[in-house]
Structures are given as C-alpha cells and as structure tokens.
Motif scaffolding. Structure first.
Motif, PDB file in Angstrom:
ATOM      1  N   LEU A 164      79.543  77.370  49.472  1.00  0.00           N
ATOM      2  CA  LEU A 164      79.054  78.609  48.647  1.00  0.00           C
ATOM      3  C   LEU A 164      78.571  77.905  47.696  1.00  0.00           C
ATOM      4  N   THR A 195      77.302  79.223  56.410  1.00  0.00           N
ATOM      5  CA  THR A 195      78.620  79.794  56.412  1.00  0.00           C
ATOM      6  C   THR A 195      79.783  80.226  57.786  1.00  0.00           C
ATOM      7  N   LEU A 218      72.405  83.690  55.222  1.00  0.00           N
ATOM      8  CA  LEU A 218      73.937  82.689  54.256  1.00  0.00           C
ATOM      9  C   LEU A 218      74.498  83.295  55.583  1.00  0.00           C
ATOM     10  N   THR A 271      75.599  76.189  46.911  1.00  0.00           N
ATOM     11  CA  THR A 271      74.053  76.802  47.131  1.00  0.00           C
ATOM     12  C   THR A 271      73.731  78.095  46.332  1.00  0.00           C
ATOM     13  N   ALA A 272      74.860  78.000  45.849  1.00  0.00           N
ATOM     14  CA  ALA A 272      75.089  79.184  44.315  1.00  0.00           C
ATOM     15  C   ALA A 272      74.266  78.529  43.096  1.00  0.00           C
ATOM     16  N   VAL A 300      83.910  77.589  53.187  1.00  0.00           N
ATOM     17  CA  VAL A 300      83.440  78.526  52.960  1.00  0.00           C
ATOM     18  C   VAL A 300      83.590  78.603  51.490  1.00  0.00           C
ATOM     19  N   GLN A 333      76.157  74.021  54.915  1.00  0.00           N
ATOM     20  CA  GLN A 333      75.748  74.971  53.877  1.00  0.00           C
ATOM     21  C   GLN A 333      73.914  74.131  53.789  1.00  0.00           C
TER      22      GLN A 333
END
Length: 358
Positions: A199, A274, A270, A202-203, A195, A231
């Motif tokens: 993330l 996720t 998201l 993607t950030a 996770v 993702q």
C-alpha cells in the motif's frame, strides 16, 4: 505589530517555507528515494553485475570497473539524498550545495552515546533542517555567499550530530523488530508486511525509502517485495481492458502510483491487489522462503529492481529464477484477475474505474 506579522508571513512565503505532512512525507521522501536510486541502488546493481561477471568469466577490467564505480556510488548515498531532498524543498543553489554536505554528515556521523550512524533516515532529517534554515537567510544579506552556506551547514551538522544517529538507530531497531517478528510468525507478519509495504508503494510516498531506512532484509524483505509486486502487477493486469499495453507497462514496470486519482474516486479498486498481497505474503515467507535486501524490498517490479535484488540476495540460480517468476509475476497476476472478475460480476468494480488519463 500587525505590520511586523505581515512582514514575517511575507518572508516565509517568499522563502517557500511550509511545514506540512505532504511536503515532507510525500514530496521530500519521494525525492529522497530518487537520491537513493541514483547512488546506493544503482551502485549496488553495478557492483553485483561486476561480481557476477567475474564469477562467470573470471577477472577482467570491465567487471573490476563496475565494482569500483558501484562501490563509490554506494558511498555517496548521503550527498545524493541531500541534493534530492533539497531540490524537492525548492532550495536555492547555495543551500542545495550545502545540503549535499549535510546529507553526508547525517548519514555518517555518530552521536553522543550512540554508536550507530544516521544512515538514510539521518541524512533525510539533517538535510531537511539544513535546507529550511538555509532558505531563511538566503539572499537576505550582502555576504550571502558566506552566511547562507554557514547557517545551512551549521544547522545540518548540529542535527547530524544530535538527532540523526538516534533517528537512524530507531529505524534500524524498527526494521530489526519486524525481521525478528517475521521469523517468529512468518504467516501473520508475512501478511502484514506484504499489505502495508504494498500500500505504501501505491500511495504517494516511497516504500523503497522506508524499507531502506529500516534496513529490511531476509524473509521480511521478501514479504515486502511480493506485496509491492501484487500492487504493481495486480493493477497492471486488472486495468488492461481500460488501459491496454501502455497501461500494463506503465504500472507493471513503472509504478502503481498512477492509480492514486482513481483510488480516491473508486476506493474499491484497491481490493484485488491488496487481497493478492495478503495471499502472496505467507506464500513467500512460509512456503517458498523468499528473501531480499533492503534496496529491493520496497521496489516490486519497478524497473525490475526488486527481482535483480532478489537474485543478488538469494543467488543467480534456476531455482531462484522460477520462484521469482512465480511469486513476483505469475501468481500476483492470476490471483488479482480472479478477484477482479468476481468483483466486476458483483457490480462492485465497473468498467472505467481503472482508466488512466495518460
């Protein structure tokens, strides 16, 4: 007093010196990832291809050449990070050239009482300091060709000796702790790593750079990889109706970072990728025992580097091939689509929420 303050403010603006989270965590760290790709990562790919072709066809000149240039590319990680980070920080040419040396020093020097080298994290710190100090004096004297590289190199060298080894040691210890924890509790840490690293991918920061700095490997890297795949593949398939084949390829093999502006407007999008990552993490660690190396851990399906590095780590076999196809592509796509359909029927996600302006 006010005039002097204005002069100082004008000086800093003229040198484009800005201390901010965005500048270093987003811009510079993303550029660092490009330096890693152009040296360590592509070098490792060339070296792996050379080694595998020797296994298949025996000793030959082409394979030996790939191994040779791959090894040299990997050894130039520090200078490549130096150039990339200095460029992101808008360094003038003399500072940019000096940053290459500071990057090498930051990556390779050991410190006082610390046997560890700075590695990629140490290179990043040394280059950031060298670049900002170099920019402060750039073109401020008539002997710029001596002053600018001298200041930049001295500050980079001091940082590389006093700070970088500790930073590198700290990152490696953090990575070692996560790897040990994943071996101890593969279910829970499989979820956590899948996770969090997913993330991060993607950030607008670099999950690849973070994984390489921590030296993630083994089950922890395997969990991170499937989280990134969840993702990228998740966003690609969930947004297919809105974005078509172009969006599928751009996100599935490019980057899920393209969805950042949509995530800000519709954060609920998201949820499918996720949740998919949370499901895929334990499957990778507890059921299929997927592993990877640091170079591929934070890449997902971007350029298929995560898959290439998985083969490098686990071996080029039919058994590994079907596991990679299942855990990196098929299951993330199926699970994300199911979750997305449920949320669409509930009215939580609507048509157009994933639409990319490309």
């Amino acid at each position: 007093m006010e005039e002097r303050l204005e002069e100082k403010v004008g000086f800093f603006k003229r040198k484009d010196i800005e201390i901010s989270v965005k500048r270093y965590v987003q811009d510079a760290l993303s550029a660092m990832a490009m330096g890693l790709f152009a040296s360590l990562l592509i070098g490792l790919i060339f070296k792996t291809i050379g080694e595998q072709t020797i296994n298949l066809f025996g000793e030959n000149a082409v394979s030996a050449f790939l191994i040779e240039i791959g090894g040299f590319a990997m050894s130039m990680m520090g200078p490549a990070i130096g150039v990339a980070v200095a460029w992101a920080l808008k360094a003038p040419l003399l500072v940019l050239a000096s940053a290459a040396v500071s990057g090498y020093l930051g990556a390779t020097l050991t410190g006082f009482g610390i046997e560890a080298t700075g590695g990629p994290a140490g290179a990043f710190i040394a280059v950031a300091v060298a670049t900002e100090f170099g920019k402060m004096v750039s073109k401020e004297t008539k002997v710029d060709i001596l002053v600018t590289p001298s200041v930049s190199l001295l500050m980079g060298g001091i940082t590389a000796k006093l700070v970088s080894p500790f930073v590198g040691w700290l990152m490696i210890k953090l990575g070692a702790g996560l790897m040990a924890a994943t071996e101890w509790q593969p279910f829970w840490f499989g979820i956590l790593l899948a996770v969090v690293v997913g993330l991060a991918l993607t950030a607008p920061i670099s999950s690849a750079a973070l994984c390489i700095m921590m030296g993630l490997s083994g089950l922890a890297a395997g969990a991170a990889t499937v989280g990134c795949c969840a993702q990228m593949v998740g966003f690609a398939v969930c947004s297919f109706k809105e974005n078509g084949v172009g969006g599928l390829v751009a996100q599935g093999i490019g980057t899920s970072m393209l969805q950042v502006s949509n995530i800000i407007k519709h954060p609920q999008i998201l949820i499918p990728p996720t949740l998919t990552a949370a499901i895929m993490g334990p499957l990778a660690t507890c059921v299929f025992h997927m592993t990877n190396n640091a170079a591929g851990a934070g890449m997902g399906t971007s350029g298929l580097v995560g898959q290439i590095m998985t083969f490098t780590d686990m071996g080029f076999t039919v058994d590994v091939l079907w596991k990679v196809l299942l855990l990196h592509i098929v299951l993330p796509a199926v699970i994300a689509i199911i979750i997305d359909k449920i949320l669409r029927k509930a009215g939580i996600i609507n048509f157009g929420d994933y639409k990319l302006e490309i």
